[in-house]
Design an enzyme around this catalytic site. Structure first.
Site, PDB file in Angstrom:
ATOM      1  N   GLY A 272       0.822  -1.200   0.000  1.00 38.22           N
ATOM      2  CA  GLY A 272       0.000   0.000   0.000  1.00 38.22           C
ATOM      3  C   GLY A 272       0.857   1.249   0.000  1.00 38.22           C
ATOM      4  N   CYS A 273       0.229   2.367  -0.258  1.00 41.03           N
ATOM      5  CA  CYS A 273       0.972   3.623  -0.353  1.00 41.03           C
ATOM      6  C   CYS A 273       1.542   4.030   1.005  1.00 41.03           C
ATOM      7  CB  CYS A 273       0.090   4.722  -0.940  1.00 41.03           C
ATOM      8  SG  CYS A 273      -1.522   4.897  -0.147  1.00 41.03           S
ATOM      9  N   TYR A 274       0.704   4.071   2.035  1.00 43.74           N
ATOM     10  CA  TYR A 274       1.220   4.396   3.362  1.00 43.74           C
ATOM     11  C   TYR A 274       2.307   3.406   3.791  1.00 43.74           C
ATOM     12  CZ  TYR A 274      -2.699   7.676   4.298  1.00 43.74           C
ATOM     13  OH  TYR A 274      -3.600   8.713   4.280  1.00 43.74           O
TER      14      TYR A 274
ATOM     15  N   THR B 170       4.388   1.724   2.111  1.00 50.18           N
ATOM     16  CA  THR B 170       5.654   1.929   1.423  1.00 50.18           C
ATOM     17  C   THR B 170       6.448   3.054   2.081  1.00 50.18           C
ATOM     18  OG1 THR B 170       4.768   1.149  -0.689  1.00 50.18           O
ATOM     19  CG2 THR B 170       6.695   2.586  -0.787  1.00 50.18           C
TER      20      THR B 170
END
Lengths: 343, 343, 343, 343
Positions: free
Chosen positions: A148-150, A152
């Site tokens: 996920g973005c967070y 990462t």
């Protein structure tokens, strides 16, 4: 040429995959699916792609995807798990940008995602697609669970400290700010410009779905469970994540700057900024890079790490392509050589 | 490899040239000058360029530039005219992104720019760098006057109508909206986010410096002076120009859509949208493309043209590189193959 | 105290009415309706109102509204026309912020709004609520059709010129830019911050619903039909409308500045800026004021008028309250004494 | 009527004081000073004030201020300390919005502010103008040191926890995000919209001037020194501060929601949101309110407090007026009754 398919081509991670892949020198995008827009041209929905993509959206069915070498799932959670097994059986590699294969414990996954997992047997095989951690596994993988973005931004920021065992893992704090594209291309009032513009707020403080993913990742590195408080925020911009990470050092006198530089020296897409710098999301906008700055305010025992990414690139589609490059033996940066769009 | 120099590398058109040129397959940026920042690294000022540019800023002096094949001036008005002659004498081609060589009548130039022209003898030689109009001249040129951002969007929108003689040239209206990066990287109160954000205004209604440039360009195409009302506006975004153009048709029944499509069929960087479309600046953000839509509301005698560009790319640095490609016999799109950053 | 009801309290014009009315010294808001949110507290949906509004949303039914002195309709088009007659019969005055009673010709209304008019008999009685034009009629009215946001900005800008017969009414151009709150609080993809932010576009160039309303208003003043090209645009900010108006003067030598100052001298909410000024939407943000600047570029025969309002205040809810004040014999500015929120 | 003077009327806190005071029912603004703009009309610089302020800027000299009952300093640091003593001697009360009298230890002040304190003898007398902490002292004060914007949001968020002794005061974290108006109306490149827009960054991680002020305030409440990590960030919006505060609870089972509600029950300008809420800066934009939400994620031992203010109102000018009201025996909310501007 790698023949790539994209399932769910109408969301932001889908169109971002297209932005990257249509210029990738070793990839041909052969199919893009969309249930709602099947039959219409991709560049009608996304005029930025005019001249770069002549495809029409296909329905999201196996027969359209079976000729692909790799299929990206840029779909809501719960879709990839329905189709991955069949694709793998056909020899098609799968890169899932959704959360379906990120959590190793199916019960945990079901708790946070509110549905039954349709393909629990594949979870173990899925490789967590963070190349800076799992590069060799990714090269051999058939099925990738893209982070996920967070997760990462947070994991890349904490990694060197946890690997070195330099911080108390019980009181980690991740205060993270995301641009609004992280909410996806969905017609929701909270994402209207009149609502999200010119305003700042935290959300899901009680518990966000990325929390178990981050904790799982950090625990693996730390060798034990970690105590993490994770607070996501919405910031009035379109792209970008800024993670501000706090941890207590368990010893003094270590050269944190050197630690980070050392850890990421060979990592093409992680850039440790010079000592004293502040990371700024604009400097990674549109690029696959994570930029990190590390601070020890007033020489105290708290370390502060600033970690920025573009949520749609290193936080999603760019990282997915980085994974694809590794899986197919291409140069890791192929198609990802871009300079951030500043200003 | 073309060895390129950039004079004035610290402004937005300078860093945008760098963004494009460091990835251009046939160009090597060999020198970037800055009076104020001479001696410091370029990527210290612009961390987005870390790993792509190892240069330090040089002082803006001839000796640093003489080894170049081409020098771009990304400077305030009044600088290029002081150095162009010497560079040309050394065999260095010059591409000026400022206004120094755009106006053919020195007196007119001096009236609008408030200074004496230092090199009036070169004005005639300078080729106005709008490839869609002057491609063959550009190929032969030593000195290019790159069009301003507003003039690019306005001229490309009016061109087909004027060439076809289809509109009354006495009552043209160009209502144009620009993002704030058009004001450059200058410490001015009016450009602060607290001033320019969340607000919209016209400016320079009494007369903007781009007015004589646009009128000169349109007159050349129309074969006669034109009557133009040009009102620039500041819109609260960073990149993008949207020109809304109004003209009275002098005859009915013509297929305007076909006219525009025909005119730009062979133009790689002008994209005529399907009938009924609306151009949106986001679809050209970061790209060298001009997208155009043409309308005839309620079938009346007023034609409305919507023309959008990224002011820093097709409106400045991208167009400059397009000119360079033509001057050096490279593919016109070399280094300019990018898909707009959406969202 | 005037007892006021608001039908449709969950949209932006509804909550803006609340923002104004809860502090109005002579008004008590006694009921706010919402079909979807009936039963829940208003300040739960709008925490900005905590401490200022203790009401719960009621269902939009007559029985809840009959005790009111006045009812505001802050509803989508097609609702007020269903309830107005019954309210008037009960002696309740009606102020409609939607378009139901704006167009005098029912056939024209039905063409643009795509539904049958449910109460055509009331259209004649409805007074068009532009106080600067219709003050005396408004004072006597039972039913007010509040002008649309675009029509308010455009008409106030053209009015002095048309009343004085100074311009050619065949070639009027209104290039108008609106903030995104004009689209309302509706879950639509086009209004997402990721779509509307950092971008600029025109829309509905073929024909916008406000076109017949503006033409009707201008024709009444001009004494004859007018030829108007109206192009609305979406600008990446939340509040504000900027109209840039173009007309050909039919005679020279008139003092336009004096004309405008004279016309609006007694108008509390129209402010003609000093000669040479540019109007800026930020200077009216949150206020009920229209600021106007008038220009005659290069002394030519084209007049350019810049007219700015806050679309939710003078363009909707503030103007509605101004109408209410007139209808109930209150000071015209009661509850509307605010200074724009700058920066 | 209280006759008020404003020194430094051209910055954002100055014009915000004007926005509030010109509508304050018991105040007459009798003088506004500006060195640079002396002689020109206030409403020429700030057209939002047209019709509300007829003053011209005066030079910042004692003779213009001596007729005032109170003088506000909306100046850069280092100005109020030069004039306060003389004004007090004339019987004029002083409310300083700058940092000159906030820090009790002159040496500490001089270290952080980089200049010698010109009036150390007054520091002890100055009352720290946080009404929720010092209301009775403020009522008696001649000289008020208004809290900084960050310190207001942070202290109001931590106060109940520290007063109740419920958290470990050694590991406090304040991750705070500010809109760009906090940087003031200064022509600086970092505050340009092209730089600060669409981007997010931390700054001054090594140490921000508000750190000693916050630590001093928290220590007074806690009865001992506190360990605080304070990281300020710049968020791409104009107004608003969002503080996300982290602390370790030293005991379980306490009802944090009740604690906060109890503490602020009588505080007109602090609003504790219902359990489970998230504070949003838009809901306090333009108002003098602080809204607070308190969370205990997953029932763990970390408390997370969300505290939002408008940096120019409760974080500066509104709080200054609140102080003035108390000093002059007016209603504490006089002139401050406004509903936040949403959307």
């Amino acid at each position: 040429m790698v023949r790539a398919g994209i399932v769910g081509g109408t969301g932001y991670t889908g169109v971002e995959l297209l932005r990257i892949l249509v210029l990738h020198p070793q990839v041909e995008v052969s199919v893009v699916t969309s249930r709602a827009d099947a039959g219409s041209r991709v560049d009608q929905l996304y005029p930025s792609l005019r001249g770069y993509c002549d495809l029409q959206f296909s329905p999201p069915e196996l027969k359209y995807l079976q000729g692909c070498d790799v299929v990206f799932f840029a779909t809501p959670n719960g879709t990839a798990m329905l189709m991955a097994e069949a694709l793998l059986a056909l020899g098609v590699k799968v890169i899932d940008l959704s959360a379906d294969f990120r959590i190793k414990d199916p019960a945990e996954w079901e708790k946070w995602y509110g549905m039954q997992h349709a393909s629990p047997g594949l979870i173990d095989e899925a490789v967590y697609g963070l190349p800076e951690l799992n590069r060799e596994l990714i090269k051999q993988a058939r099925l990738i669970a893209c982070p996920g973005c967070y997760p990462t931004a947070v994991q890349l920021g904490f990694l060197p400290l946890l690997e070195a065992g330099m911080v108390d893992t019980n009181g980690l704090v991740a205060d993270v700010k995301s641009g609004v594209s992280g909410a996806g291309r969905k017609a929701e009032i909270a994402s209207l410009m009149s609502e999200a513009g010119e305003s700042f707020k935290a959300y899901a403080v009680a518990g966000h779905r990325h929390l178990p993913e981050i904790k799982q990742g950090l625990a693996r590195v730390a060798g034990d469970e970690v105590g993490l408080t994770f607070v996501p925020h919405l910031t009035p911009m379109i792209r970008g994540i800024h993670a501000t990470l706090y941890a207590r050092l368990n010893s003094r006198g270590k050269d944190l700057q050197a630690l980070f530089e050392q850890r990421y020296r060979e990592q093409r897409f992680v850039d440790v900024l010079p000592a004293g710098s502040h990371a700024d999301t604009r400097n990674v906008r549109g690029s696959n890079r994570c930029q990190i700055a590390v601070h020890q305010p007033q020489g105290g025992d708290t370390v502060v790490v600033l970690s920025v990414i573009d949520n749609l690139v290193k936080g999603a589609s760019g990282q997915a392509v980085q994974n694809m490059n590794l899986m197919f033996g291409l140069a890791e940066a192929a198609g990802l050589e871009t300079v951030a769009l500043y200003p």
